[in-house]
Scaffold this motif. Structure first.
Motif, PDB file in Angstrom:
ATOM      1  N   ARG A  32       0.818  -1.215   0.000  1.00  0.00           N
ATOM      2  CA  ARG A  32       0.000   0.000   0.000  1.00  0.00           C
ATOM      3  C   ARG A  32       0.853   1.266   0.000  1.00  0.00           C
ATOM      4  N   LEU A  33       2.132   1.141   0.392  1.00  0.00           N
ATOM      5  CA  LEU A  33       3.008   2.308   0.379  1.00  0.00           C
ATOM      6  C   LEU A  33       3.348   2.762  -1.036  1.00  0.00           C
ATOM      7  N   PHE A  34       3.119   1.879  -2.031  1.00  0.00           N
ATOM      8  CA  PHE A  34       3.468   2.197  -3.418  1.00  0.00           C
ATOM      9  C   PHE A  34       2.247   2.574  -4.251  1.00  0.00           C
ATOM     10  N   ASP A  35       1.105   2.727  -3.610  1.00  0.00           N
ATOM     11  CA  ASP A  35      -0.121   3.101  -4.316  1.00  0.00           C
ATOM     12  C   ASP A  35       0.007   4.525  -4.854  1.00  0.00           C
ATOM     13  N   PRO A  36      -0.458   4.780  -6.071  1.00  0.00           N
ATOM     14  CA  PRO A  36      -0.368   6.145  -6.626  1.00  0.00           C
ATOM     15  C   PRO A  36      -1.275   7.148  -5.918  1.00  0.00           C
ATOM     16  N   ASP A  37      -2.273   6.665  -5.183  1.00  0.00           N
ATOM     17  CA  ASP A  37      -3.200   7.552  -4.478  1.00  0.00           C
ATOM     18  C   ASP A  37      -2.590   7.941  -3.121  1.00  0.00           C
ATOM     19  N   PRO A  38      -2.261   9.227  -2.889  1.00  0.00           N
ATOM     20  CA  PRO A  38      -1.642   9.659  -1.632  1.00  0.00           C
ATOM     21  C   PRO A  38      -2.478   9.310  -0.399  1.00  0.00           C
ATOM     22  N   GLN A  39      -3.791   9.360  -0.500  1.00  0.00           N
ATOM     23  CA  GLN A  39      -4.638   9.043   0.651  1.00  0.00           C
ATOM     24  C   GLN A  39      -4.512   7.580   1.052  1.00  0.00           C
ATOM     25  N   LYS A  40      -4.405   6.698   0.033  1.00  0.00           N
ATOM     26  CA  LYS A  40      -4.241   5.277   0.336  1.00  0.00           C
ATOM     27  C   LYS A  40      -2.863   5.002   0.966  1.00  0.00           C
ATOM     28  N   VAL A  41      -1.861   5.739   0.508  1.00  0.00           N
ATOM     29  CA  VAL A  41      -0.529   5.608   1.112  1.00  0.00           C
ATOM     30  C   VAL A  41      -0.584   6.023   2.576  1.00  0.00           C
ATOM     31  N   LEU A  42      -1.256   7.173   2.848  1.00  0.00           N
ATOM     32  CA  LEU A  42      -1.396   7.654   4.225  1.00  0.00           C
ATOM     33  C   LEU A  42      -2.113   6.631   5.086  1.00  0.00           C
ATOM     34  N   GLN A  43      -3.221   6.082   4.559  1.00  0.00           N
ATOM     35  CA  GLN A  43      -3.964   5.091   5.330  1.00  0.00           C
ATOM     36  C   GLN A  43      -3.140   3.835   5.564  1.00  0.00           C
ATOM     37  N   GLY A  44      -2.313   3.485   4.569  1.00  0.00           N
ATOM     38  CA  GLY A  44      -1.444   2.324   4.725  1.00  0.00           C
ATOM     39  C   GLY A  44      -0.433   2.522   5.852  1.00  0.00           C
ATOM     40  N   VAL A  45       0.132   3.730   5.954  1.00  0.00           N
ATOM     41  CA  VAL A  45       1.090   4.024   7.020  1.00  0.00           C
ATOM     42  C   VAL A  45       0.394   4.004   8.383  1.00  0.00           C
ATOM     43  N   ILE A  46      -0.848   4.562   8.429  1.00  0.00           N
ATOM     44  CA  ILE A  46      -1.603   4.560   9.689  1.00  0.00           C
ATOM     45  C   ILE A  46      -1.904   3.133  10.128  1.00  0.00           C
ATOM     46  N   ASP A  47      -2.297   2.278   9.172  1.00  0.00           N
ATOM     47  CA  ASP A  47      -2.579   0.876   9.504  1.00  0.00           C
ATOM     48  C   ASP A  47      -1.306   0.167   9.990  1.00  0.00           C
ATOM     49  N   MET A  48      -0.202   0.498   9.339  1.00  0.00           N
ATOM     50  CA  MET A  48       1.067  -0.085   9.776  1.00  0.00           C
ATOM     51  C   MET A  48       1.382   0.354  11.203  1.00  0.00           C
ATOM     52  N   LYS A  49       1.135   1.640  11.496  1.00  0.00           N
ATOM     53  CA  LYS A  49       1.364   2.153  12.855  1.00  0.00           C
ATOM     54  C   LYS A  49       0.532   1.381  13.867  1.00  0.00           C
ATOM     55  N   ASN A  50      -0.740   1.189  13.569  1.00  0.00           N
ATOM     56  CA  ASN A  50      -1.618   0.464  14.496  1.00  0.00           C
ATOM     57  C   ASN A  50      -1.193  -0.986  14.666  1.00  0.00           C
ATOM     58  N   ALA A  51      -0.567  -1.543  13.632  1.00  0.00           N
ATOM     59  CA  ALA A  51      -0.154  -2.947  13.694  1.00  0.00           C
ATOM     60  C   ALA A  51       1.094  -3.145  14.549  1.00  0.00           C
ATOM     61  N   VAL A  52       1.981  -2.171  14.525  1.00  0.00           N
ATOM     62  CA  VAL A  52       3.266  -2.378  15.204  1.00  0.00           C
ATOM     63  C   VAL A  52       3.296  -1.813  16.622  1.00  0.00           C
ATOM     64  N   ILE A  53       2.454  -0.816  16.940  1.00  0.00           N
ATOM     65  CA  ILE A  53       2.492  -0.209  18.270  1.00  0.00           C
ATOM     66  C   ILE A  53       2.172  -1.262  19.331  1.00  0.00           C
ATOM     67  N   GLY A  54       3.083  -1.473  20.252  1.00  0.00           N
ATOM     68  CA  GLY A  54       2.892  -2.425  21.340  1.00  0.00           C
ATOM     69  C   GLY A  54       2.976  -3.874  20.920  1.00  0.00           C
ATOM     70  N   ASN A  55       3.416  -4.136  19.713  1.00  0.00           N
ATOM     71  CA  ASN A  55       3.445  -5.509  19.205  1.00  0.00           C
ATOM     72  C   ASN A  55       4.847  -5.823  18.677  1.00  0.00           C
ATOM     73  N   ASN A  56       5.691  -6.312  19.559  1.00  0.00           N
ATOM     74  CA  ASN A  56       7.070  -6.596  19.167  1.00  0.00           C
ATOM     75  C   ASN A  56       7.161  -7.712  18.128  1.00  0.00           C
ATOM     76  N   LYS A  57       6.220  -8.625  18.165  1.00  0.00           N
ATOM     77  CA  LYS A  57       6.240  -9.713  17.188  1.00  0.00           C
ATOM     78  C   LYS A  57       6.011  -9.163  15.784  1.00  0.00           C
ATOM     79  N   GLN A  58       5.025  -8.260  15.670  1.00  0.00           N
ATOM     80  CA  GLN A  58       4.756  -7.662  14.362  1.00  0.00           C
ATOM     81  C   GLN A  58       5.933  -6.812  13.894  1.00  0.00           C
ATOM     82  N   LYS A  59       6.570  -6.125  14.843  1.00  0.00           N
ATOM     83  CA  LYS A  59       7.758  -5.341  14.489  1.00  0.00           C
ATOM     84  C   LYS A  59       8.841  -6.258  13.936  1.00  0.00           C
ATOM     85  N   ALA A  60       9.037  -7.396  14.617  1.00  0.00           N
ATOM     86  CA  ALA A  60      10.048  -8.354  14.166  1.00  0.00           C
ATOM     87  C   ALA A  60       9.698  -8.895  12.780  1.00  0.00           C
TER      88      ALA A  60
END
Length: 688
Positions: free
Chosen positions: A27-55
């Motif tokens: 999703r980081l490579f999507d041509p739509d800037p809004q989808k890229v932003l949402q992809g980064v936000i989803d990634m943030k929610n996935a990794v915060i407090g989750n060391n396994k996901q970070k790994a």
């Protein structure tokens, strides 16, 4: 540099992890800037407090980074998709075309990743994240700056991040500390402090003390404490800084008030303490005597949290360490000496029975409490005999020190030795408490195997225990101390060389001939004369002091000079001819005077015309100390009852008198030299 895993994973595991996390990256490579932003936000929610996901996501860092910066207009999408996700985040963070919200979210995700394992931080450092984040501080957008600062703070508080990274990248200071001065808290040593000072850290941080945000004020306070520590240049500047019409010291004093949070009181006390120790504030200033010192004593009371008591005691120990009057004031403030004895009562038996959480908390802080108490006791007893007596009389004090010397914690052992060293300056305690508790035994064990910082203090303490009036001297000698001390004189550590030779000097004072022989044998002639050529004047002075003590008592002088006379006379000649200070040459002349007091040893002087001419030269020297030392040599040379030697001695006396008559002496110098000559003539008459 490629961003790679520290420990490669098997290809099957890599494929599985990549597949589970690929949708975040795609999703980081999507041509739509809004989808890229949402992809980064989803990634943030996935990794915060989750060391396994970070790994899991870090595994994607195995894909090499292609270049240090990217341009979308010149970078094919196939190449972009070859980038691992965190370089891609760095790419998005650095693009001016990215929205502020997107850049901020990228910084947040990178910061969250840095909060994972140390391998995560290493991976980010390999991708050169620091320059990208520092560049982000130049942005006018405060939210983005704050996100970059938080990420920087996380990275620089990691033990795997070299502090020098921050100070080798000079454009960091341009941010003007708009959000928080936290990155400055990793300043370590005068070099870092100077860099920060030269880039305007003081001026940029000062106004933050008037911020409405408590957190911002606290970070500014902490920065000032870091900058002022053992730094006269910064401290002298701080005393003259104005914030809203008030001088900084006045602001710090206001922050000491009891209605302020304890954290603020402690940090303000640190700032004032460091400025005082750096010479920017006088020790008798009211802000120190009436404000800072009482506040720190108050932090040592039972009402405070254990960590606050530790910090309060350590800061107070540093404040009063070198000032006798502050030590006396502190010792009678709120029964401090008795109050500190409570530091040794953790963990208590009550906490062990009733509250497991409290027991765990007490155990974590027990070592810190003991080392803080020992440290403060050491400062309190550094100079005043009455204070030392009060400390010794504290409940089980000597037993606590002896136990502290064998603690597993290096900090506790070091502080216990410092406390013992401070108390060992008391003649009375050396003769009583130190002997009653046989403190020399655990001290000798400490000296057998310890880091240099402990060895320096322990060997200093041993010097005091080897003084002639100490009952511990004899058992220390019997325990094999000579070999240990001789080995210290060969150390590359200057303080250990000084202490080793100092202890041997004390050991040799009025010692038996066997002990002197053992010292000479343990040192070896080669090592002794290597010490005499040491570039440090303290080593040289203590070595001369050792020689002077060895060459005392006529039979000892004759014995030592019969076996080492040639080398000793050679060393004496070199020192008298060298560019040494008055004290060194005076001590050397005193050694010659001792040699001249020997029965047969004096012949090494009387048959050495070069030495006699040097004595004659120093008798006419402009410095009275050297004149008198040379007179002392002549006095001992003339004192001889053998008839056949009178002619040469009268020859020495004749040119001594001629020097006294022709030299222009004034006041007490003339009287002393004149009377010395009369003594010489009297001695000659007695020998007839």
């Amino acid at each position: 540099m490629a961003c790679v895993l520290e420990t490669p994973l098997r290809m099957s595991v890599l494929s599985e992890v990549t597949a589970s996390s690929r949708h975040y990256v795609d999703r980081l490579f999507d041509p739509d800037p809004q989808k890229v932003l949402q992809g980064v936000i989803d990634m943030k929610n996935a990794v915060i407090g989750n060391n396994k996901q970070k790994a899991n996501l870090i595994v994607l860092g195995a894909v090499p980074r292609h270049g240090s910066s990217w341009n979308t207009s010149r970078t094919p999408s196939s190449t972009l998709k070859g980038l691992s996700y965190h370089p891609m985040l760095l790419y998005l963070l650095q693009q001016e075309t990215s929205s502020t919200e997107l850049r901020t979210e990228c910084a947040v995700v990178l910061g969250s990743l840095a909060m994972g394992t140390e391998n995560n931080v290493k991976s980010l450092l390999d991708c050169h994240i620091i320059p990208a984040l520092l560049q982000g501080l130049l942005s006018p957008e405060l939210k983005f700056i704050e996100a970059c600062l938080r990420c920087l703070r996380t990275i620089f508080t990691s033990p795997v991040t070299p502090e020098e990274l921050l100070y080798t990248l000079r454009h960091w200071h341009s941010c003007g500390f708009k959000s928080s001065p936290q990155p400055l808290l990793c300043a370590n040593g005068p070099d870092h402090q100077t860099i920060l000072f030269n880039h305007g850290a003081v001026q940029n941080i000062a106004h933050l003390l008037s911020s409405t945000s408590y957190k911002v004020r606290m970070q500014a306070l902490k920065c000032f404490s870091v900058l002022a520590f053992e730094n006269p240049q910064v401290s002298m500047t701080l005393v003259n800084v104005l914030v809203d019409g008030e001088l900084l010291p006045q602001i710090f004093v206001k922050m000491l008030q009891r209605d302020k949070p304890i954290e603020m009181q402690l940090t303000s006390a640190k700032c004032l303490t460091y400025m005082c120790r750096a010479g920017a504030i006088q020790t008798d200033d009211n802000c120190i005597v009436l404000k800072t010192l009482p506040s720190l004593v108050r932090m040592c009371s039972k009402e405070r949290l254990l960590e606050e008591r530790v910090e309060g005691a350590e800061t107070l120990a540093y404040l009063i360490e070198t000032d006798v009057e502050l030590q006396r004031i502190a010792s009678i403030t709120d029964h401090l000496i008795a109050m500190l004895s409570d530091y040794f009562k953790y963990p208590s038996s009550v906490s062990a029975i009733t509250d497991i959480k409290r027991l765990d908390h007490d155990l974590k802080h027990a070592h810190e409490l003991r080392q803080a108490a020992f440290k403060l006791y050491a400062s309190l007893g550094a100079n005043d005999e009455d204070i030392r007596k009060k400390i010794i009389e504290t409940e089980n004090m000597m037993d606590r020190i002896v136990n502290g010397l064998s603690e597993s914690s290096i900090k506790v052992r070091l502080s216990a030795v410092r406390c013992l060293h401070s108390l060992s300056r008391s003649v009375q305690q050396l003769r009583t408490s130190f002997q009653d508790h046989a403190v020399w035994k655990p001290l000798m064990k400490v000296l057998q195997n310890a880091p240099d910082e402990v060895l320096v203090v322990a060997s200093s303490t041993l010097c005091n225990l080897l003084l002639e009036f100490s009952p511990s001297k004899e058992p220390i000698l019997e325990s094999g101390a000579i070999e240990l001390l001789c080995s210290l004189t060969q150390s590359e550590n200057l303080a250990l060389r000084v202490n080793g030779i100092w202890a041997l000097m004390n050991m040799a004072f009025q010692a038996e001939q066997k002990i002197k022989a053992d010292i000479l044998q343990g040192l070896s002639t080669e090592q002794l004369f290597q010490l005499l050529s040491d570039s440090d004047v303290n080593v040289l002075m203590k070595t001369l002091g050792l020689l002077r003590n060895l060459l005392s008592t006529r039979p000892h002088i004759d014995q030592i000079m019969s076996s080492h006379g040639k080398q000793i006379m050679q060393a004496v000649t070199l020192i008298l001819e060298g560019e040494h200070n008055i004290e060194v040459k005076e001590q050397t002349l005193c050694i010659l005077a001792n040699i001249a007091d020997g029965t047969t040893a004096k012949e090494l002087i009387m048959t050495n015309d070069d030495i006699l001419q040097k004595i004659k030269y120093y008798m006419s020297h402009s410095n009275a100390k050297l004149q008198l030392a040379a007179m002392f040599c002549i006095s001992n040379l003339i004192w001889n009852e053998e008839e056949g030697k009178r002619d040469s001695y009268f020859y020495v006396l004749s040119w001594t008198e001629s020097i006294v008559k022709t030299k222009s002496f004034q006041g007490r110098e003339w009287q002393m030299l004149g009377s010395s000559t009369m003594i010489l003539r009297s001695r000659c008459k007695c020998s007839k």
